[in-house]
Enzyme design. Sequence first.
Site, short mmCIF file in Angstrom:
data_model
loop_
_atom_site.label_atom_id
_atom_site.label_comp_id
_atom_site.label_asym_id
_atom_site.label_seq_id
_atom_site.Cartn_x
_atom_site.Cartn_y
_atom_site.Cartn_z
N SER A 162 31.87 -30.12 -33.49
CA SER A 162 31.72 -28.68 -33.68
C SER A 162 33.00 -28.09 -34.29
O SER A 162 33.37 -28.45 -35.41
CB SER A 162 31.36 -28.01 -32.35
OG SER A 162 31.01 -26.66 -32.54
N ASP A 186 28.14 -32.37 -36.13
CA ASP A 186 27.60 -31.02 -36.25
C ASP A 186 28.72 -29.98 -36.35
O ASP A 186 28.92 -29.16 -35.43
CB ASP A 186 26.66 -30.68 -35.09
CG ASP A 186 25.58 -29.67 -35.51
OD1 ASP A 186 25.10 -29.78 -36.65
OD2 ASP A 186 25.23 -28.79 -34.72
N ASP A 205 39.12 -34.23 -47.51
CA ASP A 205 40.03 -34.24 -46.36
C ASP A 205 40.38 -35.63 -45.87
O ASP A 205 41.30 -35.79 -45.05
CB ASP A 205 39.42 -33.43 -45.20
CG ASP A 205 39.33 -31.94 -45.52
OD1 ASP A 205 40.16 -31.47 -46.32
OD2 ASP A 205 38.43 -31.27 -44.99
N HIS A 256 22.65 -28.47 -30.81
CA HIS A 256 24.05 -28.68 -31.21
C HIS A 256 24.63 -29.91 -30.52
O HIS A 256 25.30 -30.74 -31.15
CB HIS A 256 24.84 -27.42 -30.85
CG HIS A 256 26.16 -27.30 -31.53
ND1 HIS A 256 26.36 -27.58 -32.87
CD2 HIS A 256 27.38 -26.88 -31.07
CE1 HIS A 256 27.63 -27.36 -33.20
NE2 HIS A 256 28.27 -26.94 -32.12
#
Length: 456
Positions: A162, A186, A205, A256
């Site tokens: 998250s 997620d 990244d 989630h």
Amino acid sequence: MMRILALQVLCLVGTLMLCRAGQDRECDNFTDLDFHDSFIGTNLYVRLLLYTRANLECGQELSHHRFTAQLLFNLSRSTAFVIHGYRPTGAPPIWIDHLVHLLARQEDMNIVVVDWNRGAANLNYFTAVTNTRRTAANITGFIQRMQEEGASLDSVHLIGVSLGAHVAGFIGAMLGGKVGRITGLDPAGPMFAGVPPEERLDPTDAQLVDVLHTDMDGFGLRGAHGHIDFYANGGSDQPGCPKTIFSGKAYFVCDHQRSVFLYLCALNHTCNLTAYPCSSHTDFLNGQCLQCEAFKPASCPVLGYDLSPWRDNLLKLGQTRAFFSTTSELPYSKTSYRVDIVTWNQYLRWGVVILRLHSGKNVMETRMDNKLYRFEQYTSTRLLAQFDEDLYPIQKISLRIVTGNVIGPRYKLRLLRIRITPLNQPARALMCRYDIVMEENMEVSFRPIPCNESNA
């Protein structure tokens, strides 16, 4: 002597104390806060808890500066950083210990749990978002000191959940995109949707960025943000999760959190979550993306820890979207078949397909109704059939083509061939049947026979 013997036993058990330099030491645990702390707000403080195969049950808090005193931290090994997300209640994540143990099974590595609970535990989500940058700067400084001591960025794997996925992205960006890998589970959507790549996780990244989506219409982030993005059940609503607000907290967090549970299952090798590169979830469900041509000689990508078989192709392709379906509970894996039908009808018919597989007294059924399929003279139709269980061996197959015609005469449909290809078990034989005459809306059953490859 008795004290030494007792200490040795305690070292073997490894559950209450950590043995270092001949003396016992209390375990360092994840910060446990409560709702009161979240309500009044917390000030960011980042702790790094080390776990290895030698101290799986007992974390060791690392100094940000003095590596020489950290006997269990081995700079020659790979290092995985586990970064949690927003913690509105202040409680430790329930999955931390499980993930640590499963990572230790993959290889002998340093596992560093990033505890930024004092910073993530806040009723004000925007405060936690602000703290992601400061957390990332803290961990970046630690990794830079690792480099100074001889560690390689290639061996660093950041696993973020998250908000933690964006923390991982910020760390990777601060280190010039040179860390070996980032896994985003997620990535959080609120405050990160529609922002430029430098303000969220993105493929630059790290050398390899893989992302799993499970809640894009809620707390997760829409779109593609890695070299490969896995979309479970389309990346939004997950099977078994509540559909109404009356279910309470689960309605908000179930989709989630499913990203973490799917990843844990994949690491545990309990489920085989094979994904199929495709431009959209609709095309995947329509059976248009089941070949994985871009990844040959390797098979289709599989969610999990080891992406090395597909790494080179992923980097060449740039960004890959890959889709898979799951059941509502462990082991999550669905059994998938590619179904190819060649029809020879006198009249054009449109319909959906219902397929049933029989093995002894056990029967599994699937309805392929994602769209209306076209059946006409010498038309080849490809479908994706998915079942919640794996029945084997298949002794009988039942097929029905539902056209919706309920008042007129039933038209006949002639199948020149039906071929059913196991996707999860490629070593199993293909199943075929030739020249079947059936009526619309009526089920026909047959025993599969080996496919005649000359006609396949």
